[in-house]
Design an enzyme around this catalytic site. Structure first.
Site: not given
Ligand code: HSE
Length: 305
Positions: A180, A128
């Protein structure tokens, strides 16, 4: 067993107020991975989808997770992966987590299930990190465990499965890409105490609402005063969609993970369909291409097929 095929599901991270700590598992869409033990040292990857993801294992989310596991597995030379991505990368419904989680569960089958689910999440987090630049488990944990999960701590990992009532998830996926890493970079490093109080009250309310099957409490708690004000700017017509969905009967919802997908929770399949129509009505006027779909919550996570 020398080869195994798994279906690895999409997930919704954050569930609005639980940035990096809450996530839920969707029944669809799912990626498909076929993993085999190999005599070749390391990880070889064959992509059979349209996304052109790296075949160099050190740059591939699945590859990095598998290499991490190989560091522990001195009796195994390598893995060969056939990767069929269905979940579009950068869509906000856990595409990278599905890649990392799916191959970890598959590898564990080939290793006679020697690792616990929590250990699989621990390996998968390294994959990830390649995609998002951060070690967050809120997509990987629900993909591996199924259902709704709370990550109380990342290091050491502490994952708690939370009970929940029947829920239907409607997803709008605008065909734009939000990385992201970018969506994390725009967030402030510090937040006012007043907002923190509101946020942790909502997280506690949401978890309690799920566990007590209290739909009104779930609905009241689906508010995010920390992340949404910043990330909503990356998603055209976000508030128009949100308002239309609430008017159509959704319990609430918001940005799925880091976006651009928007998700809404509903109590019944009928309401989820009305919510989907409301999404379509708003987005069909925007000129932006989009997809919508409805899913129930996947209780089992990655499954062998
Ligand atoms: N918790 C992470 C974010 C999830 O919000 O950046 C990314 O899919």
């Amino acid at each position: 067993m020398n080869s195994v095929k798994v279906k690895s599901p999409a997930t919704v991270a954050n569930i609005v107020c639980g940035f990096d700590i809450l996530g839920l598992c969707l029944d669809n869409p799912c990626d498909e991975f076929t993993l085999s033990l190999s005599d070749k040292v390391g990880v070889t990857i064959e992509n059979i989808d349209e996304y052109n993801l790296p075949t160099d294992a050190t740059k591939n989310v699945s590859g990095v997770a598998l290499l991490k596991m190989l560091e522990q597995e001195k009796n195994i030379k390598g893995f060969h992966l056939i990767s069929n991505k269905i979940i579009k990368p950068g869509s906000g419904i856990g595409s990278s987590a599905a890649s990392a989680a799916g191959v970890m569960v598959a590898a564990n089958y080939l290793l006679s299930k020697k690792y616990s689910k929590q250990q699989l999440v621990d390996f998968a987090i390294f994959g990830e990190e390649v995609a998002s630049g951060a070690k967050h488990a809120d997509n990987i944990a629900p993909a591996v465990f199924g259902g709704i999960t709370l990550i109380r701590s990342n290091n050491p990992l502490d994952i708690i499965s939370i009970d929940y009532p029947e829920l239907f998830v409607t997803i709008l996926h605008p065909q734009i890409e939000v990385k992201t890493a970018d969506a994390r970079n725009i967030l402030p490093k510090e937040i006012p105490l007043k907002n923190a109080v509101t946020q942790w009250a909502n997280v506690a309310g949401l978890v309690t609402g799920f566990m007590q099957h209290d739909y009104d409490l779930i609905s009241r708690s689906l508010e995010d005063v920390v992340v949404e004000p910043y990330r909503s700017k990356l998603i055209p017509y976000f508030y128009e969609v949100k308002n239309a969905c609430k008017n159509a009967g959704a319990l609430g919802g918001g940005i799925s993970g880091s976006g651009p997908s928007i998700f809404m929770l509903s109590r019944t399949a009928e309401t989820a369909t009305s919510v989907e129509l409301a999404m379509k009505e708003v987005y069909s006027k925007t000129g932006i291409e989009f997809h919508t779909h409805i899913s129930s919550i996947n209780k089992t996570g990655v499954s062998v097929v």
